[in-house]
Design an enzyme around this catalytic site. Structure first.
Site, PDB file in Angstrom:
ATOM      1  N   GLY A  10      71.268   3.808 -38.227  1.00 36.29           N
ATOM      2  CA  GLY A  10      72.170   4.576 -37.368  1.00 36.29           C
ATOM      3  C   GLY A  10      72.875   3.643 -36.380  1.00 36.29           C
ATOM      4  O   GLY A  10      72.519   2.469 -36.250  1.00 36.29           O
ATOM      5  N   GLN A  11      73.859   4.193 -35.694  1.00 36.07           N
ATOM      6  CA  GLN A  11      74.695   3.376 -34.796  1.00 36.07           C
ATOM      7  C   GLN A  11      73.884   2.722 -33.675  1.00 36.07           C
ATOM      8  O   GLN A  11      73.977   1.514 -33.443  1.00 36.07           O
ATOM      9  CB  GLN A  11      75.763   4.250 -34.142  1.00 36.07           C
ATOM     10  CG  GLN A  11      76.699   4.925 -35.114  1.00 36.07           C
ATOM     11  CD  GLN A  11      77.858   5.562 -34.367  1.00 36.07           C
ATOM     12  OE1 GLN A  11      78.897   4.923 -34.191  1.00 36.07           O
ATOM     13  NE2 GLN A  11      77.708   6.792 -33.930  1.00 36.07           N
ATOM     14  N   LEU A  12      73.090   3.521 -32.976  1.00 34.83           N
ATOM     15  CA  LEU A  12      72.328   2.962 -31.854  1.00 34.83           C
ATOM     16  C   LEU A  12      71.264   1.998 -32.354  1.00 34.83           C
ATOM     17  O   LEU A  12      71.090   0.908 -31.790  1.00 34.83           O
ATOM     18  CB  LEU A  12      71.687   4.101 -31.036  1.00 34.83           C
ATOM     19  CG  LEU A  12      70.713   3.629 -29.949  1.00 34.83           C
ATOM     20  CD1 LEU A  12      71.408   2.712 -28.944  1.00 34.83           C
ATOM     21  CD2 LEU A  12      70.072   4.814 -29.234  1.00 34.83           C
ATOM     22  N   ILE A  36      60.504  10.910 -39.271  1.00 34.95           N
ATOM     23  CA  ILE A  36      59.849  11.389 -38.039  1.00 34.95           C
ATOM     24  C   ILE A  36      59.399  12.848 -38.140  1.00 34.95           C
ATOM     25  O   ILE A  36      58.684  13.325 -37.275  1.00 34.95           O
ATOM     26  CB  ILE A  36      60.724  11.164 -36.776  1.00 34.95           C
ATOM     27  CG1 ILE A  36      62.016  11.987 -36.820  1.00 34.95           C
ATOM     28  CG2 ILE A  36      60.998   9.686 -36.550  1.00 34.95           C
ATOM     29  CD1 ILE A  36      62.707  12.092 -35.456  1.00 34.95           C
ATOM     30  N   TYR A  60      69.199  14.299 -36.255  1.00 34.30           N
ATOM     31  CA  TYR A  60      70.112  15.044 -37.131  1.00 34.30           C
ATOM     32  C   TYR A  60      71.398  15.168 -36.321  1.00 34.30           C
ATOM     33  O   TYR A  60      71.434  15.896 -35.318  1.00 34.30           O
ATOM     34  CB  TYR A  60      69.507  16.411 -37.438  1.00 34.30           C
ATOM     35  CG  TYR A  60      70.321  17.243 -38.415  1.00 34.30           C
ATOM     36  CD1 TYR A  60      69.861  17.482 -39.702  1.00 34.30           C
ATOM     37  CD2 TYR A  60      71.552  17.787 -38.041  1.00 34.30           C
ATOM     38  CE1 TYR A  60      70.603  18.260 -40.589  1.00 34.30           C
ATOM     39  CE2 TYR A  60      72.297  18.546 -38.934  1.00 34.30           C
ATOM     40  CZ  TYR A  60      71.818  18.782 -40.194  1.00 34.30           C
ATOM     41  OH  TYR A  60      72.559  19.535 -41.074  1.00 34.30           O
ATOM     42  N   THR A  61      72.453  14.430 -36.706  1.00 32.22           N
ATOM     43  CA  THR A  61      73.650  14.341 -35.863  1.00 32.22           C
ATOM     44  C   THR A  61      74.886  15.021 -36.472  1.00 32.22           C
ATOM     45  O   THR A  61      75.980  14.894 -35.927  1.00 32.22           O
ATOM     46  CB  THR A  61      73.999  12.865 -35.554  1.00 32.22           C
ATOM     47  OG1 THR A  61      74.120  12.161 -36.790  1.00 32.22           O
ATOM     48  CG2 THR A  61      72.953  12.212 -34.681  1.00 32.22           C
ATOM     49  N   TYR A 124      73.270  22.219 -32.921  1.00 31.68           N
ATOM     50  CA  TYR A 124      72.904  20.820 -32.643  1.00 31.68           C
ATOM     51  C   TYR A 124      72.456  20.667 -31.188  1.00 31.68           C
ATOM     52  O   TYR A 124      71.396  20.106 -30.911  1.00 31.68           O
ATOM     53  CB  TYR A 124      74.097  19.909 -32.945  1.00 31.68           C
ATOM     54  CG  TYR A 124      73.953  18.491 -32.423  1.00 31.68           C
ATOM     55  CD1 TYR A 124      73.095  17.587 -33.054  1.00 31.68           C
ATOM     56  CD2 TYR A 124      74.674  18.056 -31.310  1.00 31.68           C
ATOM     57  CE1 TYR A 124      72.957  16.288 -32.565  1.00 31.68           C
ATOM     58  CE2 TYR A 124      74.543  16.767 -30.825  1.00 31.68           C
ATOM     59  CZ  TYR A 124      73.680  15.882 -31.461  1.00 31.68           C
ATOM     60  OH  TYR A 124      73.552  14.602 -30.979  1.00 31.68           O
ATOM     61  N   LYS A 128      68.702  19.669 -29.865  1.00 40.75           N
ATOM     62  CA  LYS A 128      68.460  18.472 -29.045  1.00 40.75           C
ATOM     63  C   LYS A 128      67.783  18.871 -27.729  1.00 40.75           C
ATOM     64  O   LYS A 128      66.875  18.184 -27.260  1.00 40.75           O
ATOM     65  CB  LYS A 128      69.766  17.727 -28.769  1.00 40.75           C
ATOM     66  CG  LYS A 128      70.388  17.058 -29.981  1.00 40.75           C
ATOM     67  CD  LYS A 128      69.584  15.893 -30.529  1.00 40.75           C
ATOM     68  CE  LYS A 128      69.579  14.701 -29.617  1.00 40.75           C
ATOM     69  NZ  LYS A 128      68.834  13.554 -30.239  1.00 40.75           N
TER      70      LYS A 128
HETATM   71  N1  LIG Z   1      76.951   9.938 -32.210  1.00 39.08           N
HETATM   72  C1  LIG Z   1      77.261  10.577 -31.084  1.00 39.08           C
HETATM   73  O1  LIG Z   1      78.441  10.798 -30.774  1.00 39.08           O
HETATM   74  C2  LIG Z   1      76.177  11.003 -30.139  1.00 39.08           C
HETATM   75  C3  LIG Z   1      76.538  11.712 -28.975  1.00 39.08           C
HETATM   76  C4  LIG Z   1      75.534  12.104 -28.087  1.00 39.08           C
HETATM   77  C5  LIG Z   1      74.211  11.806 -28.366  1.00 39.08           C
HETATM   78  N2  LIG Z   1      73.887  11.143 -29.501  1.00 39.08           N
HETATM   79  C6  LIG Z   1      72.470  10.875 -29.774  1.00 39.08           C
HETATM   80  O2  LIG Z   1      72.291   9.466 -29.816  1.00 39.08           O
HETATM   81  C7  LIG Z   1      71.233   9.141 -30.718  1.00 39.08           C
HETATM   82  C8  LIG Z   1      71.701   8.075 -31.685  1.00 39.08           C
HETATM   83  O3  LIG Z   1      72.853   8.577 -32.352  1.00 39.08           O
HETATM   84  P1  LIG Z   1      73.634   7.718 -33.441  1.00 39.08           P
HETATM   85  O4  LIG Z   1      75.077   7.932 -33.186  1.00 39.08           O
HETATM   86  O5  LIG Z   1      73.075   6.352 -33.534  1.00 39.08           O
HETATM   87  O6  LIG Z   1      73.236   8.578 -34.735  1.00 39.08           O
HETATM   88  P2  LIG Z   1      73.403   8.208 -36.271  1.00 39.08           P
HETATM   89  O7  LIG Z   1      74.301   7.037 -36.440  1.00 39.08           O
HETATM   90  O8  LIG Z   1      73.713   9.492 -36.959  1.00 39.08           O
HETATM   91  O9  LIG Z   1      71.926   7.740 -36.637  1.00 39.08           O
HETATM   92  C9  LIG Z   1      70.852   8.621 -36.702  1.00 39.08           C
HETATM   93  C10 LIG Z   1      69.872   8.042 -37.687  1.00 39.08           C
HETATM   94  O10 LIG Z   1      68.729   8.905 -37.766  1.00 39.08           O
HETATM   95  C11 LIG Z   1      68.334   8.949 -39.108  1.00 39.08           C
HETATM   96  N3  LIG Z   1      67.506  10.105 -39.383  1.00 39.08           N
HETATM   97  C12 LIG Z   1      67.890  11.392 -39.645  1.00 39.08           C
HETATM   98  N4  LIG Z   1      66.808  12.144 -39.897  1.00 39.08           N
HETATM   99  C13 LIG Z   1      65.720  11.334 -39.768  1.00 39.08           C
HETATM  100  C14 LIG Z   1      64.330  11.533 -39.927  1.00 39.08           C
HETATM  101  N5  LIG Z   1      63.815  12.726 -40.271  1.00 39.08           N
HETATM  102  N6  LIG Z   1      63.493  10.475 -39.721  1.00 39.08           N
HETATM  103  C15 LIG Z   1      64.003   9.267 -39.399  1.00 39.08           C
HETATM  104  N7  LIG Z   1      65.303   9.009 -39.275  1.00 39.08           N
HETATM  105  C16 LIG Z   1      66.161  10.042 -39.455  1.00 39.08           C
HETATM  106  C17 LIG Z   1      69.642   8.963 -39.883  1.00 39.08           C
HETATM  107  O11 LIG Z   1      69.417   8.596 -41.218  1.00 39.08           O
HETATM  108  P3  LIG Z   1      70.451   9.131 -42.351  1.00 39.08           P
HETATM  109  O12 LIG Z   1      71.791   8.589 -41.984  1.00 39.08           O
HETATM  110  O13 LIG Z   1      69.856   8.582 -43.594  1.00 39.08           O
HETATM  111  O14 LIG Z   1      70.386  10.640 -42.232  1.00 39.08           O
HETATM  112  C18 LIG Z   1      70.438   7.915 -39.109  1.00 39.08           C
HETATM  113  O15 LIG Z   1      70.197   6.627 -39.600  1.00 39.08           O
HETATM  114  C19 LIG Z   1      70.822  10.467 -31.367  1.00 39.08           C
HETATM  115  O16 LIG Z   1      69.713  10.976 -30.676  1.00 39.08           O
HETATM  116  C20 LIG Z   1      72.007  11.382 -31.111  1.00 39.08           C
HETATM  117  O17 LIG Z   1      71.618  12.742 -31.064  1.00 39.08           O
HETATM  118  C21 LIG Z   1      74.835  10.724 -30.395  1.00 39.08           C
END
Ligand SMILES: NC(=O)c1ccc[n+]([C@@H]2O[C@H](COP(=O)([O-])OP(=O)(O)OC[C@H]3O[C@@H](n4cnc5c(N)ncnc54)[C@H](OP(=O)(O)O)[C@@H]3O)[C@@H](O)[C@H]2O)c1
Length: 296
Positions: A10-12, A36, A60-61, A124, A128
């Site tokens: 994922g991005q972070l 998880i 789950y994003t 969503y 969260k």
């Molecule tokens: N992106 C945004 O704009 C945004 C905004 C506000 C808050 N956030 C929060 O910031 C955090 C990081 O976001 P991000 O942008 O890095 O998200 P992301 O790029 O969507 O990465 C999330 C990762 O979690 C993995 N994942 C999903 N279900 C899982 C499971 N059951 N067990 C283990 N891994 C699992 C995904 O794998 P797959 O790709 O294989 O499903 C993906 O690699 C999250 O908590 C998100 O809610 C994000």
């Protein structure tokens, strides 16, 4: 110091891997390596690695998909977060959990404080918020960082979507009546490292500084995309209303987070969002150039 990061890929998580400080033994596990939502797997992994800190970057994003996939969103964002929090608490690991501006309904006219009343308007957001509450209950020492509008040079995000549409169509229509703060994942990773270093606990808000509508963000991508070479021809951006672009999930019209207390406690302030955006577009342009050179 061993740090476990969930949601690798994922991005972070990618940025945490890139920016891990010296002396950190970082173990980043993808969903395939650690799902998880499997409490036994979580417990076994924490027991095996004995991490001093855990960053839960897994989530789950898929905001729109969640509206019709409610159980899956809650399974990952609430139950998965709870399992990690329980194992972290049992084995004395420091937990950093990531949350979202979507816990708010967007009706405020001023930036949301960490203690502002949450009221999600999407599945969503609700999943969260349920995760945040489960984490606080299971692991009271956890740090929860709410962030918003995250993008990086890799991954599925608004910047890449805009660049693709601008290249394909030369023009995009973007909502101008939703306001928030774009956030570069590298700055968010720096915030996580600082939280771990300071063993900070409680609720934090982190985004880059400044505010923008999605339209403003797209305008900046068009402008800086040309300046950096991420775009090879200019694109036009037309402002539209949310009502003109219906989506399955409702989004908060105003989701600016107040970062004052976070910046004070951590001794770390976010940059204005345009600077990290420029650097990200430079990275994307460099990758493009490299790809073209490699492929002739
Ligand atoms: N992106 C945004 O704009 C945004 C905004 C506000 C808050 N956030 C929060 O910031 C955090 C990081 O976001 P991000 O942008 O890095 O998200 P992301 O790029 O969507 O990465 C999330 C990762 O979690 C993995 N994942 C999903 N279900 C899982 C499971 N059951 N067990 C283990 N891994 C699992 C995904 O794998 P797959 O790709 O294989 O499903 C993906 O690699 C999250 O908590 C998100 O809610 C994000």
């Amino acid at each position: 110091m061993t740090v476990l990061v969930t949601g690798a890929g994922g991005q972070l998580a990618n940025e945490l891997v890139r920016t891990a400080p010296k002396g950190v033994d970082l173990v980043a596990l993808s969903e395939r390596e650690l799902d998880i939502t499997d409490p036994d797997a979580v417990e076994r992994t924490v027991l095996r690695l004995r991490p001093e800190a855990i960053v839960n970057a897994a989530a789950y994003t898929a905001v729109d998909k969640a509206e019709s996939d409610v159980d899956a969103a809650f399974l990952v964002n609430r139950d998965g977060a709870r399992s990690l929090a329980e194992s972290a608490h049992r084995h004395g690991a420091w937990l950093v959990h990531i949350s979202t501006d979507f816990v708010f309904d967007g009706t405020s006219g001023t930036p949301y404080l960490p203690e502002s009343m949450p009221h999600p308007v999407s599945v969503y957001g609700a999943s969260k918020l349920a995760g945040d509450m489960a984490v606080r209950h299971a692991c009271p020492s956890a740090a929860i960082i709410r962030t918003a509008w995250v993008y990086a040079s890799e991954g599925k995000n608004f910047v890449h979507t805009m660049l693709r549409l601008m290249r394909e169509r030369g023009s995009v229509r973007v909502v101008a009546d939703q306001v928030g703060s774009p956030t570069n994942a590298r700055g968010l990773a720096a915030c996580c490292w600082r939280v771990i270093e300071r063993k900070a606990t409680g609720l934090f808000h982190w985004t880059d500084a400044g505010v923008a509508s999605w339209y403003d963000f797209a305008m900046a991508i068009a402008e800086l995309g040309m300046a950096t070479g991420a775009l090879s021809r200019p694109a036009t951006v037309e402002p539209i209303r949310t009502a003109d672009y219906p989506t399955p999930a409702r989004r908060p019209a105003y989701s600016v987070l107040d970062k004052t207390s976070t910046w004070q406690v951590l001794g770390l302030a976010g940059e204005h969002w345009r600077e990290p955006l420029r650097r990200t577009l430079e990275e994307i342009a460099k990758d493009l150039c490299h790809g073209e050179c490699v492929h002739g």
